[in-house]
Design a protein around this motif. Structure first.
Motif, mmCIF file in Angstrom:
data_model
loop_
_atom_site.group_PDB
_atom_site.id
_atom_site.type_symbol
_atom_site.label_atom_id
_atom_site.label_comp_id
_atom_site.label_asym_id
_atom_site.label_seq_id
_atom_site.Cartn_x
_atom_site.Cartn_y
_atom_site.Cartn_z
ATOM 1 N N GLU A 49 13.505 18.997 45.895
ATOM 2 C CA GLU A 49 13.889 17.790 46.643
ATOM 3 C C GLU A 49 14.461 16.721 45.714
ATOM 4 O O GLU A 49 15.456 16.076 46.043
ATOM 5 N N ASN A 50 13.842 16.549 44.554
ATOM 6 C CA ASN A 50 14.305 15.544 43.592
ATOM 7 C C ASN A 50 15.700 15.862 43.059
ATOM 8 O O ASN A 50 16.534 14.967 42.907
ATOM 9 N N LEU A 51 15.953 17.147 42.776
ATOM 10 C CA LEU A 51 17.277 17.532 42.287
ATOM 11 C C LEU A 51 18.347 17.334 43.356
ATOM 12 O O LEU A 51 19.449 16.870 43.058
ATOM 13 N N ILE A 52 18.013 17.664 44.597
ATOM 14 C CA ILE A 52 18.974 17.456 45.686
ATOM 15 C C ILE A 52 19.278 15.970 45.848
ATOM 16 O O ILE A 52 20.436 15.573 45.985
ATOM 17 N N ALA A 53 18.243 15.143 45.797
ATOM 18 C CA ALA A 53 18.440 13.698 45.916
ATOM 19 C C ALA A 53 19.272 13.169 44.748
ATOM 20 O O ALA A 53 20.159 12.337 44.944
ATOM 21 N N GLU A 54 18.997 13.678 43.544
ATOM 22 C CA GLU A 54 19.760 13.254 42.372
ATOM 23 C C GLU A 54 21.238 13.614 42.543
ATOM 24 O O GLU A 54 22.124 12.796 42.286
ATOM 25 N N ARG A 55 21.490 14.842 43.005
ATOM 26 C CA ARG A 55 22.875 15.281 43.208
ATOM 27 C C ARG A 55 23.571 14.447 44.280
ATOM 28 O O ARG A 55 24.711 14.030 44.128
ATOM 29 N N ASP A 56 22.860 14.187 45.374
ATOM 30 C CA ASP A 56 23.450 13.452 46.488
ATOM 31 C C ASP A 56 23.661 11.969 46.187
ATOM 32 O O ASP A 56 24.441 11.312 46.868
ATOM 33 N N ASN A 57 22.966 11.455 45.192
ATOM 34 C CA ASN A 57 23.050 10.023 44.877
ATOM 35 C C ASN A 57 23.700 9.725 43.534
ATOM 36 O O ASN A 57 23.466 8.664 42.962
ATOM 37 N N LEU A 58 24.508 10.657 43.047
ATOM 38 C CA LEU A 58 25.194 10.416 41.780
ATOM 39 C C LEU A 58 26.099 9.194 41.911
ATOM 40 O O LEU A 58 26.871 9.083 42.867
ATOM 41 N N GLU A 59 25.995 8.291 40.965
ATOM 42 C CA GLU A 59 26.802 7.074 40.996
ATOM 43 C C GLU A 59 27.846 7.103 39.880
ATOM 44 O O GLU A 59 27.969 6.164 39.099
ATOM 45 N N ILE A 60 28.589 8.188 39.830
ATOM 46 C CA ILE A 60 29.630 8.343 38.817
ATOM 47 C C ILE A 60 30.978 8.198 39.522
ATOM 48 O O ILE A 60 31.244 8.885 40.503
ATOM 49 N N THR A 61 31.802 7.299 39.029
ATOM 50 C CA THR A 61 33.091 7.050 39.686
ATOM 51 C C THR A 61 34.178 7.992 39.179
ATOM 52 O O THR A 61 35.085 8.350 39.927
ATOM 53 N N ASN A 62 34.080 8.434 37.940
ATOM 54 C CA ASN A 62 35.069 9.359 37.393
ATOM 55 C C ASN A 62 34.856 10.727 38.046
ATOM 56 O O ASN A 62 33.786 11.330 37.905
ATOM 57 N N GLU A 63 35.865 11.221 38.739
ATOM 58 C CA GLU A 63 35.733 12.485 39.495
ATOM 59 C C GLU A 63 35.398 13.673 38.599
ATOM 60 O O GLU A 63 34.601 14.534 38.977
ATOM 61 N N ASN A 64 36.007 13.743 37.431
ATOM 62 C CA ASN A 64 35.740 14.847 36.515
ATOM 63 C C ASN A 64 34.286 14.830 36.059
ATOM 64 O O ASN A 64 33.605 15.859 36.072
#
Length: 168
Positions: free
Chosen positions: A44-59
């Protein structure tokens, strides 16, 4: 497009994902209920981390997402192979998977306490040892008063079983 037409600088690095705790091929992945709950929570934590990534650079975001997805794949394989052991069904007078064992080690007066758990649960700093560890294998099927000897490179270490409990 052929990879031959892509600039070297545009090639993304394959993220390295450290393997999970070793579980030899063909060995059943036993876990306690607490261990399974921890695996599901980690998922659950990994899914939340993936879904909430705050990185603006697409790469960078794609690389971070791929890294998390690789970790999720390893974790999900472990979850799918897990077999929960009901500790209430274990023979309460013998050391088996899930047992909390009090040991007298050598001539040391102070008792050491270890619980035999799954490979993903093992954490020696918390007194949890994997069921595939040499000491756990030696202790399996032993009863209070039994002694086992672990042969080390420079010495033999003696363990006497002083108490066996199964946490609920």
């Amino acid at each position: 497009m052929s990879r031959g037409f892509v600039k070297e600088d545009d090639q993304e690095e394959v993220p390295f994902v450290a393997p999970r705790a070793d579980l030899p091929e063909g060995v059943t992945n036993y876990v306690t209920q607490i261990g399974m709950d921890a695996l599901l929570s980690e998922n659950e934590n990994l899914i939340a981390e993936r879904d909430n990534l705050e990185i603006t650079n697409e790469n960078e975001k794609r690389i971070a997402t791929n890294h998390i997805n690789a970790k999720l794949q390893l974790l999900n394989n472990r979850i799918l192979s897990a077999k929960i052991v009901d500790l209430t069904t274990q023979p309460q007078d013998e050391v088996r998977f899930g047992a909390l064992v009090s040991l007298k080690i050598g001539k040391d007066k102070k008792l050491q306490h270890y619980q035999i758990v799954g490979v993903d649960e093992a954490d020696i700093s918390k007194g949890k040892i994997s069921f595939i560890s040499p000491i756990a294998r030696l202790l399996t099927d032993k009863k209070v008063g039994d002694t086992v000897v672990l042969k080390l490179a420079k010495e033999d270490r003696t363990f006497e079983v002083m108490n066996i409990e199964y946490p609920q």
